[in-house]
Design a protein around this motif. Structure first.
Motif, PDB file in Angstrom:
ATOM      1  N   ARG A   1       0.871  -1.175   0.000  1.00 52.13           N
ATOM      2  CA  ARG A   1       0.000   0.000   0.000  1.00 52.13           C
ATOM      3  C   ARG A   1       0.901   1.217   0.000  1.00 52.13           C
ATOM      4  O   ARG A   1       1.533   1.517   0.978  1.00 52.13           O
ATOM      5  CB  ARG A   1      -0.895   0.020   1.246  1.00 52.13           C
ATOM      6  CG  ARG A   1      -1.914   1.129   1.173  1.00 52.13           C
ATOM      7  CD  ARG A   1      -2.946   0.954   2.229  1.00 52.13           C
ATOM      8  NE  ARG A   1      -2.523   1.548   3.482  1.00 52.13           N
ATOM      9  CZ  ARG A   1      -2.345   2.835   3.656  1.00 52.13           C
ATOM     10  NH1 ARG A   1      -2.538   3.672   2.677  1.00 52.13           N
ATOM     11  NH2 ARG A   1      -1.984   3.298   4.822  1.00 52.13           N
TER      12      ARG A   1
ATOM     13  N   GLY B   1      -3.357   5.876  -5.237  1.00 52.64           N
ATOM     14  CA  GLY B   1      -4.685   5.368  -5.429  1.00 52.64           C
ATOM     15  C   GLY B   1      -4.907   5.160  -6.921  1.00 52.64           C
ATOM     16  O   GLY B   1      -3.995   5.048  -7.688  1.00 52.64           O
TER      17      GLY B   1
ATOM     18  N   TRP C   1      -5.298  12.244  -4.307  1.00 52.61           N
ATOM     19  CA  TRP C   1      -5.895  10.946  -4.649  1.00 52.61           C
ATOM     20  C   TRP C   1      -6.960  10.603  -3.613  1.00 52.61           C
ATOM     21  O   TRP C   1      -6.714  10.746  -2.405  1.00 52.61           O
ATOM     22  CB  TRP C   1      -4.860   9.841  -4.557  1.00 52.61           C
ATOM     23  CG  TRP C   1      -3.894   9.730  -5.680  1.00 52.61           C
ATOM     24  CD1 TRP C   1      -3.207  10.731  -6.282  1.00 52.61           C
ATOM     25  CD2 TRP C   1      -3.478   8.512  -6.298  1.00 52.61           C
ATOM     26  NE1 TRP C   1      -2.383  10.203  -7.240  1.00 52.61           N
ATOM     27  CE2 TRP C   1      -2.530   8.861  -7.273  1.00 52.61           C
ATOM     28  CE3 TRP C   1      -3.813   7.170  -6.117  1.00 52.61           C
ATOM     29  CZ2 TRP C   1      -1.912   7.906  -8.078  1.00 52.61           C
ATOM     30  CZ3 TRP C   1      -3.200   6.229  -6.909  1.00 52.61           C
ATOM     31  CH2 TRP C   1      -2.266   6.590  -7.881  1.00 52.61           C
TER      32      TRP C   1
ATOM     33  N   SER D   1      -9.053   3.669  -2.834  1.00 52.31           N
ATOM     34  CA  SER D   1      -8.941   2.534  -1.913  1.00 52.31           C
ATOM     35  C   SER D   1      -7.952   1.500  -2.445  1.00 52.31           C
ATOM     36  O   SER D   1      -7.912   0.379  -1.945  1.00 52.31           O
ATOM     37  CB  SER D   1     -10.313   1.905  -1.676  1.00 52.31           C
ATOM     38  OG  SER D   1     -10.857   1.474  -2.912  1.00 52.31           O
TER      39      SER D   1
ATOM     40  N   ASP E   1      -5.846  -1.196  -0.301  1.00 54.48           N
ATOM     41  CA  ASP E   1      -6.322  -1.271   1.087  1.00 54.48           C
ATOM     42  C   ASP E   1      -6.919  -2.639   1.404  1.00 54.48           C
ATOM     43  O   ASP E   1      -7.579  -3.253   0.565  1.00 54.48           O
ATOM     44  CB  ASP E   1      -7.425  -0.229   1.327  1.00 54.48           C
ATOM     45  CG  ASP E   1      -6.869   1.170   1.419  1.00 54.48           C
ATOM     46  OD1 ASP E   1      -5.645   1.308   1.529  1.00 54.48           O
ATOM     47  OD2 ASP E   1      -7.670   2.120   1.368  1.00 54.48           O
TER      48      ASP E   1
ATOM     49  N   THR F   1      -8.142  -0.340   6.851  1.00 52.89           N
ATOM     50  CA  THR F   1      -8.061   0.810   5.942  1.00 52.89           C
ATOM     51  C   THR F   1      -9.104   0.686   4.838  1.00 52.89           C
ATOM     52  O   THR F   1      -9.728   1.672   4.447  1.00 52.89           O
ATOM     53  CB  THR F   1      -6.646   0.974   5.334  1.00 52.89           C
ATOM     54  OG1 THR F   1      -6.258  -0.254   4.729  1.00 52.89           O
ATOM     55  CG2 THR F   1      -5.629   1.363   6.386  1.00 52.89           C
TER      56      THR F   1
ATOM     57  N   SER G   1     -11.790   3.458   3.713  1.00 58.17           N
ATOM     58  CA  SER G   1     -11.722   4.092   2.385  1.00 58.17           C
ATOM     59  C   SER G   1     -12.929   3.690   1.543  1.00 58.17           C
ATOM     60  O   SER G   1     -13.450   4.501   0.773  1.00 58.17           O
ATOM     61  CB  SER G   1     -10.404   3.761   1.673  1.00 58.17           C
ATOM     62  OG  SER G   1     -10.252   2.379   1.500  1.00 58.17           O
TER      63      SER G   1
ATOM     64  N   ASP H   1     -12.823   5.324  -7.787  1.00 59.85           N
ATOM     65  CA  ASP H   1     -11.830   6.180  -7.134  1.00 59.85           C
ATOM     66  C   ASP H   1     -11.892   7.580  -7.745  1.00 59.85           C
ATOM     67  O   ASP H   1     -12.481   7.770  -8.811  1.00 59.85           O
ATOM     68  CB  ASP H   1     -10.420   5.600  -7.331  1.00 59.85           C
ATOM     69  CG  ASP H   1     -10.136   4.455  -6.368  1.00 59.85           C
ATOM     70  OD1 ASP H   1     -10.924   4.258  -5.437  1.00 59.85           O
ATOM     71  OD2 ASP H   1      -9.128   3.758  -6.565  1.00 59.85           O
TER      72      ASP H   1
ATOM     73  N   SER I   1       0.043   2.018   9.751  1.00 61.69           N
ATOM     74  CA  SER I   1      -0.633   2.846   8.723  1.00 61.69           C
ATOM     75  C   SER I   1      -2.152   2.871   8.886  1.00 61.69           C
ATOM     76  O   SER I   1      -2.884   3.129   7.930  1.00 61.69           O
ATOM     77  CB  SER I   1      -0.288   2.373   7.304  1.00 61.69           C
ATOM     78  OG  SER I   1       1.084   2.350   7.115  1.00 61.69           O
TER      79      SER I   1
ATOM     80  N   HIS J   1      -3.115   8.815   3.832  1.00 64.69           N
ATOM     81  CA  HIS J   1      -4.275   8.245   3.161  1.00 64.69           C
ATOM     82  C   HIS J   1      -5.568   8.871   3.680  1.00 64.69           C
ATOM     83  O   HIS J   1      -6.633   8.281   3.594  1.00 64.69           O
ATOM     84  CB  HIS J   1      -4.241   6.743   3.486  1.00 64.69           C
ATOM     85  CG  HIS J   1      -4.906   5.871   2.504  1.00 64.69           C
ATOM     86  ND1 HIS J   1      -4.959   6.137   1.166  1.00 64.69           N
ATOM     87  CD2 HIS J   1      -5.560   4.692   2.673  1.00 64.69           C
ATOM     88  CE1 HIS J   1      -5.617   5.173   0.566  1.00 64.69           C
ATOM     89  NE2 HIS J   1      -5.999   4.286   1.455  1.00 64.69           N
TER      90      HIS J   1
ATOM     91  N   ALA K   1      -8.772   9.745   1.567  1.00 67.44           N
ATOM     92  CA  ALA K   1      -9.568   8.556   1.262  1.00 67.44           C
ATOM     93  C   ALA K   1     -10.321   8.024   2.484  1.00 67.44           C
ATOM     94  O   ALA K   1     -11.407   7.465   2.350  1.00 67.44           O
ATOM     95  CB  ALA K   1      -8.656   7.474   0.694  1.00 67.44           C
TER      96      ALA K   1
END
Ligand code: FAD
Length: 469
Positions: A6, A11, A98, A101, A104, A108, A112, A194, A412, A434, A437
């Protein structure tokens, strides 16, 4: 070429939006997004007279603080946001933009994926243009090994959420490349749902909406600490006075560790440094948001591209040594994507106070907006890579460069929790590169925890206690 599980900034989509769609007051006549060179974020109206009391005080006016306040206000809860500098002037305006997802899984992906609904509906919901566009994400793939790795992620992610990621080849792949390329890309992973947004616009637009529904927002107003009564939060102490409250939310981005440390609450959080630039090309390049090798891009609403590189840099600061055991695993995981750098930041952060009393000036008042130079070398490399790879981008001109700190946790995953030792003190921080998101769902979760409502995602994944275990 290894594609990290990741990446911090990645993204992947098509824009097709005219510059005027972002609301005339933000754009120059030629359709260029206007930045404020000192704060980066669009200025908003501020409140001045502190209230005596609110239900919830939010510490930090980044996206996490603003969306948490918005969600609380929609529940009928009175909220004030206190921002030491300007709303969204730190990470939330310096992001790459961005909203993806990609890559992810687990905690996460839960955030997202749930956040997409917020972004897809937000412009209609608030009847204003946040600049969010569902432009799709594409990561171009060269080898069978990379394709297999992405297929494996799709399989795993589909067991957890109804994601629309797929491997594309042929005409669709060609369309997303946007023109001739140096590399004969074999395939790409593509997610239509996205998107991307203009960070200097999105946070402030949401903040103005939050004000319109009753949220009070105080800028240039740092929170120094809290007061408790019977062990529970009873007030926040700001540089301009004390405001009584039943609950407080620490949404301080990279400052959260320092703020909480003064209350003897330790959260593992390190800064990662990253840079972004805007470039103008004569012809359109790849579509939406995406990455190819080490270069990453996003089509801006004004027709330019945000261009960056895939790996962020971790400056070695005093906290790097204190937090080494917690972050060791992460650094190994991201060994090929995180650079380490012994920089001036060591001296800057070493000089900042780590404890203070509520009647003393704090680091938050001394440094209203953390401005960081851009990494010229890495940005030059990434624009050269874009020009070489995407031939329509040859001769692209750099129009703006900026840097920012990403607040990272060892896994993260953000921390969204009520502090056991101080009931009424909530944390919503640690978005690890992130946040655009994940923040809408994370903020909804924070508001649900405060209101005692049924949360839509399992809060245990985001508990602070996971680090002591
Ligand atoms: C260069 C860069 C690129 C990125 N790219 C992406 C991307 O493409 N996609 C993505 O999803 N995410 C990206 N991110 C990450 C994303 O920007 C963050 O995760 C997100 O903005 C975090 O929001 P936040 O509200 O938690 O923190 P912030 O936006 O940093 O806000 C915290 C606020 O709290 C205020 N504050 C702190 N302490 C106090 C105090 N005591 N009193 C009052 N105010 C206080 C600060 O001044 C600050 O404004 C990027 C980040 C950077 C730096």
């Amino acid at each position: 070429m290894a594609i990290s599980r990741r990446s911090f900034l990645i993204g992947a989509g098509s824009i097709g939006v005219g510059a005027a769609a972002v609301g005339g007051y933000l754009l120059s006549r030629d359709g260029k997004i206007l930045f404020d060179d000192k704060t980066y974020a669009m200025p908003i109206t501020t409140d001045y007279t502190l209230p005596e009391q609110v239900d919830v005080a939010v510490i930090g006016g980044g996206l996490a603080g603003i969306i948490t306040a918005l969600e609380l206000a929609q529940k009928g809860i009175s909220v004030a946001v206190f921002e030491k500098g300007k709303v969204a002037a730190e990470q939330s305006s310096r992001a790459f933009g961005w909203v993806s997802s990609a890559g992810d899984l687990g905690p996460t992906l839960a955030l997202s994926h749930q956040s997409k609904d917020f972004w897809h509906k937000i412009n209609q919901r608030i009847e204003a243009d946040t600049s969010y566009r569902m432009i799709g994400s594409t990561t171009f793939l060269l080898t069978d090994e990379q394709i297999a790795e992405q297929e494996q992620w799709i399989k795993q992610a589909k067991q957890e959420a109804d994601i629309d990621a797929k491997i594309i080849t042929g005409a669709k792949l060609k369309e997303r490349l946007g023109g001739p390329t140096a590399t004969d890309w074999k395939a790409a992973i593509y997610q239509e749902t996205d998107g991307g947004l203009e960070p200097p616009i999105a946070g402030p637009t949401l903040a103005e909406y939050a004000r319109s529904i009753g949220v009070k927002i105080y800028q240039d107003c740092a929170v120094r600490g809290i007061e408790t009564s019977g062990g529970k939060v009873s007030a926040v102490v700001t540089e301009k006075g004390t405001v009584l409250c039943d609950a407080a939310v620490v949404a301080g981005g990279m400052w959260s560790r320092r703020f909480l440390g003064n209350l003897d609450i330790s959260i593992p959080q390190l800064g990662l440094f990253s840079s972004v630039q805007s470039v103008k090309a004569d012809k359109p390049g790849p579509l939406g948001v995406g990455s190819a090798g080490n270069a990453a891009w996003r089509q801006q609403v004004d027709g330019e591209y945000s261009v960056s590189y895939v790996s962020p840099m971790s400056p070695i600061v005093p906290d790097s040594f204190k937090l080494f055991p917690e972050f060791f695993g992460t650094l190994l995981d991201y060994f090929d994507t995180v650079d380490l750098d012994l920089s001036n930041d060591f001296i800057k952060t070493a000089q900042m106070a780590t404890s203070w009393d509520n009647d003393e000036m704090t680091p938050f008042e001394k440094l209203r907006v953390f401005n960081i130079r851009a990494d010229e070398r890495k940005l030059e490399e990434s624009v050269r890579h874009m020009e070489e790879e995407f031939q329509n981008m040859a001769g692209a001109k750099v129009t703006k460069k900026w840097g920012g700190y990403i607040d990272a946790t060892p896994d993260s995953v953000p921390i969204i929790d009520e502090v056991d030792a101080i009931p009424g003190l909530f944390i919503c921080t640690g978005f690890s590169g992130h946040g655009l998101a994940m923040i809408p769902a994370a903020s909804k979760l924070t508001a649900d925890l405060i209101a005692g409502d049924q949360p839509m995602v399992d809060p245990s994944h985001y508990a602070l206690a996971r680090f002591s275990a």
